[in-house]
Write a protein that holds these residues in place. Structure first.
Motif, PDB file in Angstrom:
ATOM      1  N   UNK A  65      46.043  54.532  44.542  1.00  0.00           N
ATOM      2  CA  UNK A  65      45.316  55.396  45.464  1.00  0.00           C
ATOM      3  C   UNK A  65      44.849  54.669  46.726  1.00  0.00           C
ATOM      4  N   UNK A  66      45.083  53.371  46.803  1.00  0.00           N
ATOM      5  CA  UNK A  66      44.774  52.635  48.017  1.00  0.00           C
ATOM      6  C   UNK A  66      43.500  51.834  47.994  1.00  0.00           C
ATOM      7  N   UNK A  67      42.813  51.774  46.840  1.00  0.00           N
ATOM      8  CA  UNK A  67      41.597  50.974  46.741  1.00  0.00           C
ATOM      9  C   UNK A  67      41.943  49.510  46.499  1.00  0.00           C
ATOM     10  N   UNK A  68      41.017  48.634  46.815  1.00  0.00           N
ATOM     11  CA  UNK A  68      41.183  47.223  46.510  1.00  0.00           C
ATOM     12  C   UNK A  68      41.092  47.024  45.011  1.00  0.00           C
ATOM     13  N   UNK A  69      42.050  46.317  44.433  1.00  0.00           N
ATOM     14  CA  UNK A  69      42.055  46.061  43.002  1.00  0.00           C
ATOM     15  C   UNK A  69      41.838  44.596  42.697  1.00  0.00           C
ATOM     16  N   UNK A  70      41.490  44.321  41.440  1.00  0.00           N
ATOM     17  CA  UNK A  70      41.307  42.953  40.990  1.00  0.00           C
ATOM     18  C   UNK A  70      42.485  42.578  40.087  1.00  0.00           C
ATOM     19  N   UNK A  71      43.242  41.555  40.456  1.00  0.00           N
ATOM     20  CA  UNK A  71      44.386  41.136  39.655  1.00  0.00           C
ATOM     21  C   UNK A  71      43.943  40.784  38.234  1.00  0.00           C
ATOM     22  N   UNK A  72      44.763  41.173  37.269  1.00  0.00           N
ATOM     23  CA  UNK A  72      44.356  41.017  35.871  1.00  0.00           C
ATOM     24  C   UNK A  72      45.572  40.829  34.971  1.00  0.00           C
ATOM     25  N   UNK A  73      45.369  40.181  33.837  1.00  0.00           N
ATOM     26  CA  UNK A  73      46.388  40.052  32.812  1.00  0.00           C
ATOM     27  C   UNK A  73      45.688  39.848  31.472  1.00  0.00           C
ATOM     28  N   UNK A  74      46.466  39.756  30.381  1.00  0.00           N
ATOM     29  CA  UNK A  74      45.878  39.518  29.064  1.00  0.00           C
ATOM     30  C   UNK A  74      46.153  38.087  28.631  1.00  0.00           C
ATOM     31  N   UNK A  75      45.200  37.523  27.916  1.00  0.00           N
ATOM     32  CA  UNK A  75      45.371  36.167  27.396  1.00  0.00           C
ATOM     33  C   UNK A  75      44.805  36.088  25.988  1.00  0.00           C
ATOM     34  N   UNK A  76      45.400  35.236  25.170  1.00  0.00           N
ATOM     35  CA  UNK A  76      44.781  34.843  23.906  1.00  0.00           C
ATOM     36  C   UNK A  76      43.897  33.637  24.185  1.00  0.00           C
ATOM     37  N   UNK A 134      36.810  35.934  35.361  1.00  0.00           N
ATOM     38  CA  UNK A 134      36.090  36.480  34.216  1.00  0.00           C
ATOM     39  C   UNK A 134      37.041  36.680  33.048  1.00  0.00           C
ATOM     40  N   UNK A 135      36.513  36.532  31.847  1.00  0.00           N
ATOM     41  CA  UNK A 135      37.209  36.892  30.616  1.00  0.00           C
ATOM     42  C   UNK A 135      36.479  38.096  30.034  1.00  0.00           C
ATOM     43  N   UNK A 136      37.165  39.250  29.985  1.00  0.00           N
ATOM     44  CA  UNK A 136      36.558  40.486  29.510  1.00  0.00           C
ATOM     45  C   UNK A 136      37.000  40.730  28.072  1.00  0.00           C
ATOM     46  N   UNK A 137      36.045  40.924  27.193  1.00  0.00           N
ATOM     47  CA  UNK A 137      36.359  41.050  25.767  1.00  0.00           C
ATOM     48  C   UNK A 137      36.988  42.396  25.417  1.00  0.00           C
ATOM     49  N   UNK A 138      36.733  43.432  26.234  1.00  0.00           N
ATOM     50  CA  UNK A 138      37.206  44.789  25.909  1.00  0.00           C
ATOM     51  C   UNK A 138      36.802  45.172  24.488  1.00  0.00           C
ATOM     52  N   UNK A 147      41.955  38.521  31.345  1.00  0.00           N
ATOM     53  CA  UNK A 147      41.688  37.504  32.369  1.00  0.00           C
ATOM     54  C   UNK A 147      41.777  38.187  33.719  1.00  0.00           C
ATOM     55  N   UNK A 148      40.694  38.156  34.485  1.00  0.00           N
ATOM     56  CA  UNK A 148      40.588  39.045  35.642  1.00  0.00           C
ATOM     57  C   UNK A 148      39.871  38.369  36.802  1.00  0.00           C
TER      58      UNK A 148
END
Length: 330
Positions: free
Chosen positions: A32-43, A9-13, A56-57
């Motif tokens: 805290x031990x929850x499952x997370x979704x890997x994410x970064x920023x992109x132009x 997904x591309x999140x506009x924020x 980008x997530x």
């Protein structure tokens, strides 16, 4: 370095001028031990034109690299291949195989009946492979009070608990085509709701809510949303999974554009942000009435407090993310 997958997904924020609320929330939840979704920023540049900075997530979905629980879609694939391999000498084509897989993904009665019909012919799955189903898991739920998604798509498999809380079976999307599966998840969720809504935490069957849901995930999920003031969490963007023979497990956290004391949300940054709101879909208002839950939440808060302090310290994660964005995307 992200897990291999076809779905992103591309999140506009759009509401978050800092661009870091979702990323900070994900970092806290993982701590805290929850499952997370890997994410970064992109132009993002579309057809040679710069259209903005996006997050980008990983998408919240059932997969080995995401929420690693039982995946019913893989059963459909395996069964279709087994039938094709056995029947190709009788004229079945790869196109038939693909059609069978698609059909099995959208019509799930085979999971409990052990058979399906294709082009007027009945197929018994046991004639092609050793297959036994267990409908106690492989579910990804979204708790979302809104009947339609932002894109206008109506959810296919959904139901309401006795309090009126709306639950969407996101995966398998077509669970509604199997009465046994829908009956199971409805009864399980109602049993859980009856327990956490009761005065002592037990339902009429003598089950405590911690026997139906992973208690640590409940506490960690709630405290992430509450500490970060995620006003949306009272009624939308809440994810819960259940594996085979497993408990309900809350997370991952998602959608924090209305968090962190944002002025558009009727919440404050130094008080209960949403947990006491008297809305039908706000299950958290019941959780914090339980002294057992509150005690565990307090212990968790003091455990995570040094990390929370490190976020806001000079040179902490918030500064690091802010500097990174200013240097790389200014």
């Amino acid at each position: 370095g992200f897990g291999k997958n076809k779905h992103w997904v591309l999140i506009a924020n759009y509401r978050d001028e800092s661009l870091i609320r979702n990323t900070i929330a994900n970092s806290v939840s993982v701590k805290l031990g929850l499952t997370g979704m890997d994410t970064t920023w992109v132009d993002v540049i579309l057809n040679g034109e710069y259209v903005g900075n996006y997050q980008f997530c990983e998408q919240v979905r059932v997969d080995e690299t995401r929420l690693n629980i039982y995946d019913w879609s893989k059963d459909a694939e395996v069964i279709a291949k087994a039938v094709y391999n056995a029947e190709k000498s009788n004229g079945m084509t790869k196109n038939d195989r693909d059609k069978i897989e698609g059909m099995l993904s959208e019509h799930l009665s085979w999971i409990t009946s052990g058979e399906f019909t294709y082009q007027g012919k009945a197929f018994k799955i046991a004639d092609y492979l050793d297959y036994r189903s267990n409908i106690t898991g492989g579910y990804l739920f979204e708790l979302n009070k809104y009947v339609e998604n932002i894109d206008g798509k109506t959810d296919i498999s959904e139901f309401n608990n006795a309090t009126g809380m709306r639950i969407v079976v996101d995966t398998p999307e077509y669970a509604v085509t199997n009465d046994d599966m829908m009956d199971y998840v409805k009864k399980y969720w109602q049993s859980f709701e009856n327990a956490y809504c009761s005065l002592d935490g037990y339902n009429s069957d003598g089950l405590h809510y911690t026997e139906l849901a992973d208690f640590d995930s409940m506490v960690n999920y709630w405290i992430t949303n509450e500490m970060l003031g995620n006003y949306d969490a009272y009624g939308r963007s809440r994810w819960v999974s259940k594996d085979i023979e497993g408990l309900l497990k809350f997370g991952p956290v998602w959608d924090f554009d209305y968090g962190f004391g944002v002025k558009e949300a009727p919440a404050t940054a130094n008080a209960w942000s949403f947990s006491t709101l008297d809305f039908t879909d706000n299950l958290f208002k019941y959780w914090i009435d339980d002294p057992y839950f509150v005690l565990k939440a307090e212990e968790t808060y003091w455990d995570i407090r040094p990390y929370m302090q490190s976020l806001v310290d000079d040179g902490g994660l918030i500064d690091q993310y802010n500097d990174y964005l200013n240097v790389n995307f200014s």
